[in-house]
Design an enzyme around this catalytic site. Structure first.
Site, PDB file in Angstrom:
ATOM      1  CD1 TRP A 115      -1.930  -2.282   1.934  1.00  0.00           C
ATOM      2  CD2 TRP A 115      -2.834  -1.513   0.026  1.00  0.00           C
ATOM      3  NE1 TRP A 115      -2.848  -3.199   1.489  1.00  0.00           N
ATOM      4  CE2 TRP A 115      -3.409  -2.772   0.337  1.00  0.00           C
ATOM      5  CE3 TRP A 115      -3.224  -0.844  -1.121  1.00  0.00           C
ATOM      6  CZ2 TRP A 115      -4.381  -3.358  -0.486  1.00  0.00           C
ATOM      7  CZ3 TRP A 115      -4.193  -1.430  -1.940  1.00  0.00           C
ATOM      8  CH2 TRP A 115      -4.759  -2.670  -1.622  1.00  0.00           C
TER       9      TRP A 115
ATOM     10  CE  LYS B 105      -8.130  -2.387   4.963  1.00  0.00           C
ATOM     11  NZ  LYS B 105      -8.408  -3.474   4.096  1.00  0.00           N
TER      12      LYS B 105
ATOM     13  CG  ASP C 171      -3.194   4.118   4.343  1.00  0.00           C
ATOM     14  OD1 ASP C 171      -4.261   3.989   4.961  1.00  0.00           O
ATOM     15  OD2 ASP C 171      -2.886   3.424   3.349  1.00  0.00           O
TER      16      ASP C 171
END
Ligand SMILES: Cc1ncc(COP(=O)(O)O)c(C=O)c1O
Length: 358
Positions: free
Chosen positions: A102, A193, A169
């Site tokens: 990511w 999530k 992030d």
């Protein structure tokens, strides 16, 4: 009713109470005779929900008043480019800490807007640790961190300090532990999530940092569009925000972020203990000090058995324990809503699988 032991990496387990509440009021939201997804985002009912969601986030994360809270669509992946479009300006550079897939994707997007470089990388050991030394060049507009590396199962135990603005992030660990928001200039996190359905990203940004953003951008790529219009410039993802609201209430009812964090640590420990106590039958991927409490990654010493382990786990009701398609192995994601009972059951399954196969 049967509920799976859900270890999916995202979208992932939601608190059962939240799902049931949503179900109970799905066709008639607050006696309107309409579903939340059937009413205007300009209605009084939605306005109250929108504001309450921001207030709850501010309270639970102790977000200072000089930070804006925004709801933006497009997932974490759109934040990769939006952060760079807004803040990689003036011929400056952007620093990225490469802790995995990511982080790399975020950096790749930044390159469309200017020079992006690695301030540190854990690629040398397949991202099993979090680098502790960073090189920050002159004229760096910001450094970008990935708080929790969903695929490799590593997490910053503590966040490093920098002399440049910090963008983080937190897609896979937001609200899983207390963080000091003031240490960051911008935090973003996709909801799917720890917070709700895919479709909304929570962005928390320091107002003074937002003031530095580039303005000659298309409307929907500018943070100012969201900040100046209370995330209501266009139709927000109403249902997602509604679910986030319910999840925030659930976190508050659990005793807040600190209580949830203690539970998360205990849950992860149960599974890590099964790994560490297996005499090498299971091998954890991450170095111990950087282990994620959200994504527990491991291999079987006998690689041949891995597929069978995942299949047997699935047959026994444990969903989502296969590793990410890019790295293989096994991964159990124990986000906030995964109950301790599921982690204990998985640990027991791991013990009995080991007994049968070693
Ligand atoms: C840490 C992290 N950042 C970003 C993303 C990408 O998010 P999205 O699928 O919402 O674009 C993910 C997805 O799993 C992630 O785990």
């Amino acid at each position: 009713m049967t509920r799976a032991y859900n270890f999916n990496a995202g979208p992932s387990a939601m608190p059962l109470e939240v799902l049931q509440e949503a179900q109970a009021e799905f066709t008639d939201y607050k006696h309107t005779g309409m579903s939340i997804i059937e009413i205007s985002h300009r209605s009084a009912e939605y306005a109250a929900l929108h504001q309450e969601t921001k207030d709850l986030l501010r309270e639970l994360m102790e977000i200072p008043d000089d930070y804006e809270i925004m709801f933006i669509q497009g997932g974490g992946s759109t934040q990769f480019l939006m952060t760079a479009a807004n803040f990689l300006t003036g011929g400056g550079k952007a620093a990225y800490v490469n802790t995995g897939v990511w982080a790399k994707k975020a950096m790749a997007e930044a390159k469309y807007f200017g020079e992006a470089y690695e301030a540190a990388s854990s690629a040398d050991r397949n991202h099993c640790y979090i680098p502790q030394e960073f090189t920050i060049h002159d004229n760096t507009c910001y450094v970008h961190l990935t708080a929790n590396n969903t695929i490799y199962g590593t997490e910053y135990p503590a966040f490093p300090k920098f002399d440049v603005p910090v963008i983080c992030d937190m897609s896979s660990d937001i609200l899983s532990r207390p963080v000091n928001v003031a240490d960051f200039d911008l935090i973003y996190a996709g909801a799917q999530k720890n917070l709700g359905p895919a479709g909304v990203v929570i962005v928390i940004a320091k107002k003074a940092f937002l003031a530095k953003a580039r303005q000659n951008l298309p409307t929907m790529l500018k943070y100012s569009t969201f900040a100046e219009n209370d995330s209501l410039y266009n139709t927000p993802p109403v249902f997602c925000i509604y679910m986030v609201n319910k999840t925030l209430h659930w976190i508050k009812n659990q005793g807040g972020v600190a209580a949830v964090a203690a539970n998360n640590a205990a849950k992860a420990q149960v599974i890590y203990d099964a790994i560490d106590g297996s005499n090498g039958f299971y091998i954890g991927h991450a170095d111990k000090e950087y282990r994620s409490r959200m994504n527990i990654t491991f291999n079987l010493a006998d690689k041949e058995l891995e597929k069978d382990f995942v299949a047997q786990a699935k047959a026994a009701g444990f969903i989502g324990v296969g590793g990410h398609r890019l790295v293989g192995g096994c991964r159990a994601s124990a986000y906030n809503a995964v109950p301790m009972e599921a982690c204990t059951a998985l640990a027991e399954f791991m013990h009995s699988y080991q007994k049968q196969h070693q």
